[in-house]
Design an enzyme around this catalytic site. Structure first.
Site, short mmCIF file in Angstrom:
data_model
loop_
_atom_site.label_atom_id
_atom_site.label_comp_id
_atom_site.label_asym_id
_atom_site.label_seq_id
_atom_site.Cartn_x
_atom_site.Cartn_y
_atom_site.Cartn_z
N TYR A 1 -13.17 6.17 -13.67
CA TYR A 1 -13.63 6.11 -12.33
C TYR A 1 -14.54 4.49 -13.18
O TYR A 1 -13.54 3.49 -13.29
CB TYR A 1 -14.36 5.98 -10.92
CG TYR A 1 -14.15 4.85 -10.41
CD1 TYR A 1 -13.35 4.69 -9.46
CD2 TYR A 1 -15.29 4.30 -10.02
CE1 TYR A 1 -13.33 3.52 -8.52
CE2 TYR A 1 -15.22 3.01 -9.46
CZ TYR A 1 -14.51 2.11 -8.22
OH TYR A 1 -14.81 1.64 -7.43
N ASP B 1 1.09 -1.48 -0.33
CA ASP B 1 -0.19 -0.25 0.22
C ASP B 1 0.89 1.39 -0.14
O ASP B 1 1.81 0.80 -0.17
CB ASP B 1 -0.91 -0.23 1.50
CG ASP B 1 -2.15 0.73 0.34
OD1 ASP B 1 -2.01 2.01 0.76
OD2 ASP B 1 -2.99 0.12 1.31
N1 LIG Z 1 -15.69 0.39 -1.52
C1 LIG Z 1 -17.16 0.21 -2.93
O1 LIG Z 1 -18.08 0.33 -2.19
C2 LIG Z 1 -16.08 -0.42 -3.27
C3 LIG Z 1 -17.22 -1.24 -4.69
C4 LIG Z 1 -16.50 -1.46 -6.21
C5 LIG Z 1 -15.45 -1.44 -6.01
N2 LIG Z 1 -13.95 -0.74 -4.81
C6 LIG Z 1 -13.04 -1.60 -5.46
O2 LIG Z 1 -12.20 -2.10 -4.00
C7 LIG Z 1 -11.09 -1.19 -4.25
C8 LIG Z 1 -10.72 -1.27 -3.09
O3 LIG Z 1 -11.25 -0.61 -2.20
P1 LIG Z 1 -11.68 -0.34 -1.02
O4 LIG Z 1 -12.86 -0.72 -0.92
O5 LIG Z 1 -11.59 -1.37 0.37
O6 LIG Z 1 -11.31 1.48 -0.24
P2 LIG Z 1 -10.46 1.84 0.14
O7 LIG Z 1 -9.83 3.02 -0.31
O8 LIG Z 1 -10.49 1.76 1.77
O9 LIG Z 1 -8.96 1.44 0.21
C9 LIG Z 1 -8.11 1.39 -1.00
C10 LIG Z 1 -6.44 1.34 -0.59
O10 LIG Z 1 -5.75 1.19 -1.81
C11 LIG Z 1 -4.79 2.02 -1.88
N3 LIG Z 1 -4.09 2.64 -2.90
C12 LIG Z 1 -4.70 3.93 -2.79
N4 LIG Z 1 -3.85 4.25 -4.04
C13 LIG Z 1 -3.34 3.36 -4.08
C14 LIG Z 1 -1.50 3.64 -5.06
N5 LIG Z 1 -1.26 4.71 -5.93
N6 LIG Z 1 -1.02 2.38 -4.69
C15 LIG Z 1 -0.96 1.18 -3.46
N7 LIG Z 1 -2.65 1.59 -2.73
C16 LIG Z 1 -2.86 2.97 -3.05
C17 LIG Z 1 -5.27 2.97 0.07
O11 LIG Z 1 -4.23 3.41 -0.03
C18 LIG Z 1 -6.04 1.85 0.70
O12 LIG Z 1 -5.68 1.61 1.35
C19 LIG Z 1 -10.55 -0.58 -5.22
O13 LIG Z 1 -9.98 -1.35 -6.77
C20 LIG Z 1 -12.37 -0.43 -5.25
O14 LIG Z 1 -12.09 0.82 -6.33
C21 LIG Z 1 -15.41 -0.13 -4.12
#
Ligand SMILES: NC(=O)c1ccc[n+]([C@@H]2O[C@H](COP(=O)([O-])OP(=O)(O)OC[C@H]3O[C@@H](n4cnc5c(N)ncnc54)[C@H](O)[C@@H]3O)[C@@H](O)[C@H]2O)c1
Length: 251
Positions: A150, A37
């Site tokens: 996105y 991360d």
């Molecule tokens: N939360 C939702 O509703 C949702 C829905 C569909 C898909 N997603 C996808 O699920 C995945 C996880 O998201 P989440 O919901 O746990 O959100 P989150 O924001 O809690 O976690 C995302 C993580 O990615 C890390 N990150 C961001 N930029 C980065 C980089 N350049 N290099 C390495 N790490 C980086 C952040 O520090 C964080 O720990 C993402 O790909 C997101 O698009 C989320």
């Protein structure tokens, strides 16, 4: 016996949210895990708690990818699972989306997944087996207003997954995409500038009547990482509470 015994996994964006939930489940199921991360303090704390490795990895950096893969192979002897989970969200209407914001989202979500897949071809080919799990979204299946970058990035992940699956299948490497609906993590509030956002109204719109929890996506990711999904590749796995079961004309 754990469902992931003998697997070595690199999980991006694993300091918190869905990535952290996956890391917890992976370790509980017997995998050796590198948590990667840009949130170093949170990532290190979780790795210490779980007995996992922590590696700083900005998924948009080629050099960081090389270091993360090398570290994982050095520490655990192989690399057989990659979870391309890191992602960022940016809300803005099309006409007001700056090129810088568009490129920022594409660099992390789309280029990050591309670099990740490319980086693990060699170690997975060497191991003669592998599973790549690319976290897309319901926005990789259908459009959403105010999410042009996105949505583009998540459609791209869905497409790249299929190309990689076709190229890598004969090497024993499977590649699938996961499409979560609204999940209870910090992502939405962070994209809104840190404001507390009540997402429960979104949950009420889906068949199951609630938003999802990170652990519910982690269960799907464990399945795809494990040999239980041995005949699945190039496929889309949806966990969205029924969000995509209907269309906009629903009463
Ligand atoms: N939360 C939702 O509703 C949702 C829905 C569909 C898909 N997603 C996808 O699920 C995945 C996880 O998201 P989440 O919901 O746990 O959100 P989150 O924001 O809690 O976690 C995302 C993580 O990615 C890390 N990150 C961001 N930029 C980065 C980089 N350049 N290099 C390495 N790490 C980086 C952040 O520090 C964080 O720990 C993402 O790909 C997101 O698009 C989320």
């Amino acid at each position: 016996m754990g469902r992931l015994d003998g697997k070595v996994a690199l999980i991006t964006g694993a300091a918190r949210g869905q990535g952290a939930a996956a890391a917890r489940r992976f370790v509980a199921e017997g995998a050796r895990v590198t948590i990667a991360d840009v949130l170093d303090d949170e990532g290190k704390a979780l790795a210490d708690e779980l007995g996992a490795a922590y590696q700083h990895l900005d998924v948009s950096s080629e050099d960081d990818w090389a270091a993360a893969v090398e570290r994982t192979v050095d520490e655990f002897g192989s690399l057989t699972v990659l979870v391309n989970n890191a992602g960022i969200l940016h809300f803005s209407e099309l006409a007001k989306t700056s090129l810088a914001d568009y490129e920022r989202v594409i660099r992390v979500n789309q280029i990050g997944a591309f670099l990740g897949m490319r980086s693990v071809v060699e170690p997975m080919s060497h191991a003669g087996a592998g599973s790549i799990v690319n976290v897309s979204s319901v926005e990789g299946l259908a459009g959403m207003p105010y999410l042009v970058a996105y949505t583009a990035s998540k459609f791209a992940i869905r497409g790249m997954t299929k190309v990689a699956a076709l190229e890598l299948g004969r090497k024993g490497i499977r590649v699938n995409s996961v499409h979560p609906g609204m999940i209870d993590t910090a992502m939405v509030s962070e994209a809104a500038g840190g404001a507390e956002i009540d997402t429960s109204w979104v949950g009420k719109k889906v068949a199951l009547g609630r938003v999802g929890q990170p652990e519910e996506i982690a269960s799907l990711v464990v399945f795809l990482a494990s040999d239980e999904s041995s005949y699945s590749t190039g496929a889309e796995f949806v966990a969205d509470g029924g969000a995509t079961a209907t269309h906009a004309l629903k009463m």
